[in-house]
Design an enzyme around this catalytic site. Structure first.
Site, PDB file in Angstrom:
ATOM      1  N   GLU A  90     -21.989 115.346 -21.946  1.00 49.27           N
ATOM      2  CA  GLU A  90     -21.099 116.511 -21.916  1.00 49.27           C
ATOM      3  C   GLU A  90     -20.911 117.007 -23.343  1.00 49.27           C
ATOM      4  O   GLU A  90     -20.710 116.199 -24.263  1.00 49.27           O
ATOM      5  CB  GLU A  90     -19.749 116.130 -21.306  1.00 49.27           C
ATOM      6  CG  GLU A  90     -18.717 117.243 -21.324  1.00 49.27           C
ATOM      7  CD  GLU A  90     -17.363 116.798 -20.784  1.00 49.27           C
ATOM      8  OE1 GLU A  90     -16.345 117.374 -21.219  1.00 49.27           O
ATOM      9  OE2 GLU A  90     -17.313 115.872 -19.942  1.00 49.27           O
ATOM     10  N   GLU A  95     -12.478 124.165 -26.925  1.00 47.73           N
ATOM     11  CA  GLU A  95     -11.515 123.485 -26.059  1.00 47.73           C
ATOM     12  C   GLU A  95     -10.236 123.176 -26.824  1.00 47.73           C
ATOM     13  O   GLU A  95     -10.252 122.875 -28.011  1.00 47.73           O
ATOM     14  CB  GLU A  95     -12.130 122.189 -25.521  1.00 47.73           C
ATOM     15  CG  GLU A  95     -11.261 121.456 -24.531  1.00 47.73           C
ATOM     16  CD  GLU A  95     -11.899 120.182 -23.998  1.00 47.73           C
ATOM     17  OE1 GLU A  95     -11.552 119.769 -22.873  1.00 47.73           O
ATOM     18  OE2 GLU A  95     -12.723 119.595 -24.717  1.00 47.73           O
TER      19      GLU A  95
END
Length: 276
Positions: A90, A95
């Site tokens: 990932e 974010e």
């Protein structure tokens, strides 16, 4: 991993998203992705978009956005994910949570990957954790905080009309750049990217300590906005959001105060993919 990241969220189907105005393309051709802002009790409606494009090594992925979600309780991300998590890896490119002003770029893998830059491929960000692997239930991942700017995330990003994020995945490692609106490289604008001419990325993971061929494959890119969960929920008190909102619980605030989320939307100019 459709229900990841965790949170007090209800990802709706495409028909519901269009009918309820959670997604649209405006007159300027920009893609808009919103959350529901009605006041009701329950998990908040949101959208999660997956790319059809599959990304592997020797790729450059570019996001140009003018606005991103922000506010107490929010946990937005633009990220990449491989099959059979965490085996396919990932890559979290953009974010954060709540009213953050700092972007956090993070890798998540199986055991055996650690974060490091090297002299020939430096990074400017602050290393927040070196262990990338999912070990004994710890899903922190290995990441860099872009502490060099106050326009890379949240309200600062939005007030500056956003900017461009770039992820490069090549033999030597994985890198992430952020370019403010007024500093986007001309070669990137011309769709002829020359990353070797750019300033150092803020995040850089060398293949010397995290073999990209071993830990990453067949990624899709994802937009989502969730609420609370493992990150925003766990930091509700420490972030100051409990005091700011008057709610002791992130979940209760998100459930009851839809009107607080009018800034929880994405405005995206484009996502582009380049093969190197």
């Amino acid at each position: 991993m459709f229900n990841y990241p965790t949170g007090n969220v209800n990802y709706v189907d495409p028909g519901t998203a269009w009918n309820e105005g959670l997604v649209q393309v405006n007159d300027a051709g920009q893609a808009i992705m919103r959350v529901n802002t009605d006041d009701y009790v329950g998990n908040r409606k949101s959208v999660r978009l997956h790319s059809k494009q599959v990304v592997n090594k020797n790729s450059l992925v570019v996001l140009d956005a003018e606005h991103m979600p922000t506010g107490c309780g929010t946990w937005p991300a633009w990220w990449m994910n491989g099959p059979n998590w965490p085996a396919g890896g990932e890559i979290d490119i953009l974010e954060g949570v709540h009213d953050d002003t700092t972007n956090h770029a993070t890798l998540h893998t199986t055991a055996g990957c650690t974060a490091s830059s090297d002299a020939s491929h430096p990074s400017t960000g602050q290393l927040t954790n070196a262990q990338c692997g999912f070990i004994n239930g710890d899903n922190s991942g290995c990441g860099y905080a872009d502490v060099s700017t106050n326009t890379g995330y949240g309200a600062g990003f939005n007030s500056a009309k956003g900017g461009v994020y770039v992820m490069q995945w090549v033999d030597s490692g994985i890198s992430v750049w952020y370019f403010p609106r007024g500093a986007i490289p001309a070669d990137l604008v011309a769709e002829k990217p020359m990353p070797w001419t750019w300033p150092s990325p803020f995040a850089r993971w060398s293949t010397n300590t995290c073999n990209v061929d071993q830990f990453f494959r067949d990624h899709i890119t994802i937009f989502n906005t969730t609420f609370c969960g493992d990150w925003a929920g766990a930091t509700w008190q420490s972030s100051g959001c409990a005091d700011k909102t008057g709610y002791s619980s992130c979940a209760a605030f998100v459930s009851e105060k839809g009107s607080a989320f009018h800034e929880a939307y994405w405005t995206v100019n484009y996502v582009k993919y380049f093969q190197q």
